[in-house]
Design an enzyme around this catalytic site. Structure first.
Site, PDB file in Angstrom:
ATOM      1  N   HIS A 295     -11.980   8.081   7.291  1.00 50.99           N
ATOM      2  CA  HIS A 295     -10.143   8.510   7.303  1.00 50.99           C
ATOM      3  C   HIS A 295      -9.632   7.385   6.992  1.00 50.99           C
ATOM      4  O   HIS A 295      -8.367   7.347   5.833  1.00 50.99           O
ATOM      5  CB  HIS A 295     -10.206   8.717   7.873  1.00 50.99           C
ATOM      6  CG  HIS A 295      -8.630   9.414   8.880  1.00 50.99           C
ATOM      7  ND1 HIS A 295      -8.302  10.800   7.143  1.00 50.99           N
ATOM      8  CD2 HIS A 295      -7.554   9.471   9.982  1.00 50.99           C
ATOM      9  CE1 HIS A 295      -6.783  11.385   8.132  1.00 50.99           C
ATOM     10  NE2 HIS A 295      -6.472   9.882   9.228  1.00 50.99           N
TER      11      HIS A 295
ATOM     12  N   HIS B 226     -18.695  -8.498   8.798  1.00 47.03           N
ATOM     13  CA  HIS B 226     -18.122  -8.548   8.956  1.00 47.03           C
ATOM     14  C   HIS B 226     -16.718  -9.776   8.152  1.00 47.03           C
ATOM     15  O   HIS B 226     -16.770 -10.077   7.497  1.00 47.03           O
ATOM     16  CB  HIS B 226     -16.517  -7.384   9.515  1.00 47.03           C
ATOM     17  CG  HIS B 226     -15.665  -7.194   8.956  1.00 47.03           C
ATOM     18  ND1 HIS B 226     -15.112  -6.888   8.080  1.00 47.03           N
ATOM     19  CD2 HIS B 226     -14.164  -7.951  10.058  1.00 47.03           C
ATOM     20  CE1 HIS B 226     -13.737  -7.091   7.938  1.00 47.03           C
ATOM     21  NE2 HIS B 226     -13.450  -7.203   8.828  1.00 47.03           N
TER      22      HIS B 226
ATOM     23  N   HIS C  60      -2.929  -7.289  10.014  1.00 40.91           N
ATOM     24  CA  HIS C  60      -4.656  -7.205   9.391  1.00 40.91           C
ATOM     25  C   HIS C  60      -5.113  -5.573   8.824  1.00 40.91           C
ATOM     26  O   HIS C  60      -5.594  -6.244   7.219  1.00 40.91           O
ATOM     27  CB  HIS C  60      -5.454  -7.666   9.918  1.00 40.91           C
ATOM     28  CG  HIS C  60      -6.895  -7.960   9.715  1.00 40.91           C
ATOM     29  ND1 HIS C  60      -7.244  -8.905   8.615  1.00 40.91           N
ATOM     30  CD2 HIS C  60      -7.853  -7.192   9.657  1.00 40.91           C
ATOM     31  CE1 HIS C  60      -8.443  -9.172   8.036  1.00 40.91           C
ATOM     32  NE2 HIS C  60      -9.104  -8.533   9.032  1.00 40.91           N
TER      33      HIS C  60
ATOM     34  N   GLU D  32       0.356  10.021  18.452  1.00 39.43           N
ATOM     35  CA  GLU D  32      -0.349  10.749  17.482  1.00 39.43           C
ATOM     36  C   GLU D  32       0.575  11.398  17.078  1.00 39.43           C
ATOM     37  O   GLU D  32      -0.057  11.750  15.658  1.00 39.43           O
ATOM     38  CB  GLU D  32      -1.632  10.978  18.438  1.00 39.43           C
ATOM     39  CG  GLU D  32      -2.732  12.200  17.792  1.00 39.43           C
ATOM     40  CD  GLU D  32      -3.624  11.974  16.757  1.00 39.43           C
ATOM     41  OE1 GLU D  32      -4.553  12.620  15.831  1.00 39.43           O
ATOM     42  OE2 GLU D  32      -3.492  10.211  16.930  1.00 39.43           O
TER      43      GLU D  32
ATOM     44  N   HIS E 230       2.267  10.275  13.901  1.00 37.42           N
ATOM     45  CA  HIS E 230       1.527   9.882  12.928  1.00 37.42           C
ATOM     46  C   HIS E 230       0.877  10.895  11.755  1.00 37.42           C
ATOM     47  O   HIS E 230       1.493  10.874  10.904  1.00 37.42           O
ATOM     48  CB  HIS E 230       0.529   9.852  13.412  1.00 37.42           C
ATOM     49  CG  HIS E 230      -1.098   9.240  12.094  1.00 37.42           C
ATOM     50  ND1 HIS E 230      -2.437   9.948  12.612  1.00 37.42           N
ATOM     51  CD2 HIS E 230      -1.012   8.923  10.879  1.00 37.42           C
ATOM     52  CE1 HIS E 230      -3.207   8.716  11.331  1.00 37.42           C
ATOM     53  NE2 HIS E 230      -1.401   9.056  10.595  1.00 37.42           N
TER      54      HIS E 230
END
Length: 338
Positions: free
Chosen positions: A134, A243, A302, A72, A75
């Site tokens: 986000h 999706h 992906h 975290e 990032h």
């Protein structure tokens, strides 16, 4: 101009890295590894195992998991560096004016919005709407950085190509459906619905009777935490099915746009071929996610290919212009000549 080119290239590389780190953080369930923001357990440094006792004193309800907290914070560090580079681009572009100033200004606004969303991701405990927005913000930053870089190297040979009314509108539709599909992918991930259907091509037997569209696409509120999802099985299956159906529409429109581009001149042929290759790879990665039960490396790929698919589609659409009637001739005059 040379400095702007270098900085824009660095910013693109950083944006790709931040997208990957964000996906890794989300996929390894490290999104709430730091219970505060912008630091972690009250410090801007990465907490280690020896800090567990102090962390427990500060946040007794959030035990420290060192490797997740590290993910975290790394990032956040790279996201902060990216924000500084974009701020530098804005300063350098201010005097240039024109499109460079506009794009860099939009980038600066997006970075500020991303910082706020990063904070809300923690304070709202991974609310799906915040997580999805986000993700879209990260993709938008990467796309705008590529548009900025393209504007810097624009030449008469790379000016928009006039190809009639139909192709630009097809490009609009392809970019639009692709953006919606990215949002659906983010919603699927944020609601932990990626493995809600484990069969191909659609879902388990009887899925048609289990669809719950209203529950799947409402905003769940009032939960202390949204980690690991709060929706029921049927709602998650509905999101997953949406999706997959979106993937079909995306394949048809984006694939059609790519094939038409390939049939154009050399200026558009490369973008069309690249768009088609990225689309095929993305479909294969999506199928592998289901067949292989969402392996981490495949899921990361992906996510990254989706970002570049959107960039390529937007850049291809940007190379097209719609012909306009000559201002010297009125519509009546044009009809009289035909």
């Amino acid at each position: 101009m040379k400095m702007q080119k270098r900085l824009s290239s660095i910013a693109i590389a950083l944006a790709v890295l931040v997208i990957l780190l964000g996906a890794y953080t989300r996929l390894t369930n490290a999104g709430l590894a730091c219970p505060d923001w912008p630091g972690c357990y009250g410090s801007l440094a990465i907490p280690h195992a020896e800090h567990a006792e102090l962390a427990a004193q500060r946040y007794p309800d959030s035990p420290l998991v060192p490797h997740k907290a590290r993910s975290e914070m790394v990032h956040r560090y790279f996201a902060g560096v990216l924000g500084c580079v974009i701020a530098a681009l804005f300063v350098l572009s201010w005097r240039a004016g024109g499109r460079l100033r506009g794009i860099s200004g939009a980038l600066l606004v997006l970075v500020a919005g991303q910082a706020a969303l990063g904070m809300w991701t923690v304070t709202l405990a991974l609310h799906p709407l915040v997580v999805t927005t986000h993700l879209l913000g990260g993709f938008a930053i990467l796309t705008l950085l590529w548009l900025y870089r393209t504007e810097l190297v624009r030449t008469p040979a790379s000016a928009p190509v006039c190809r009639g009314q139909g192709l630009p509108w097809l490009g609009n539709a392809a970019c639009g459906v692709l953006l919606l599909q990215v949002a659906l992918g983010g919603w699927t991930s944020a609601n932990y619905a990626a493995m809600a259907c484990v069969e191909l091509p659609l879902c388990q037997e009887g899925w048609q009777e289990q669809l719950k569209w209203e529950e799947a696409f409402h905003l769940p509120l009032g939960h202390a935490s949204y980690e690991f999802g709060v929706l029921g099985k049927e709602a998650r299956q509905t999101i997953h099915i949406a999706h997959r159906l979106g993937a079909l529409a995306t394949a048809l429109l984006v694939g059609g746009f790519a094939l038409v581009l390939i049939r154009q001149g050399a200026q558009l042929r490369f973008l069309g071929a690249l768009l088609l290759v990225l689309l095929i790879v993305q479909i294969a990665l999506g199928l592998a996610n289901v067949h292989l039960a969402l392996p981490l490396a495949n899921a990361l790929a992906h996510n990254l290919v989706a970002a570049h698919l959107l960039v390529c589609c937007v850049l291809a659409r940007g190379r097209l212009s719609i012909p306009r009637l000559s201002p010297l001739l009125s519509p009546e005059a044009i009809r009289s000549q035909t």
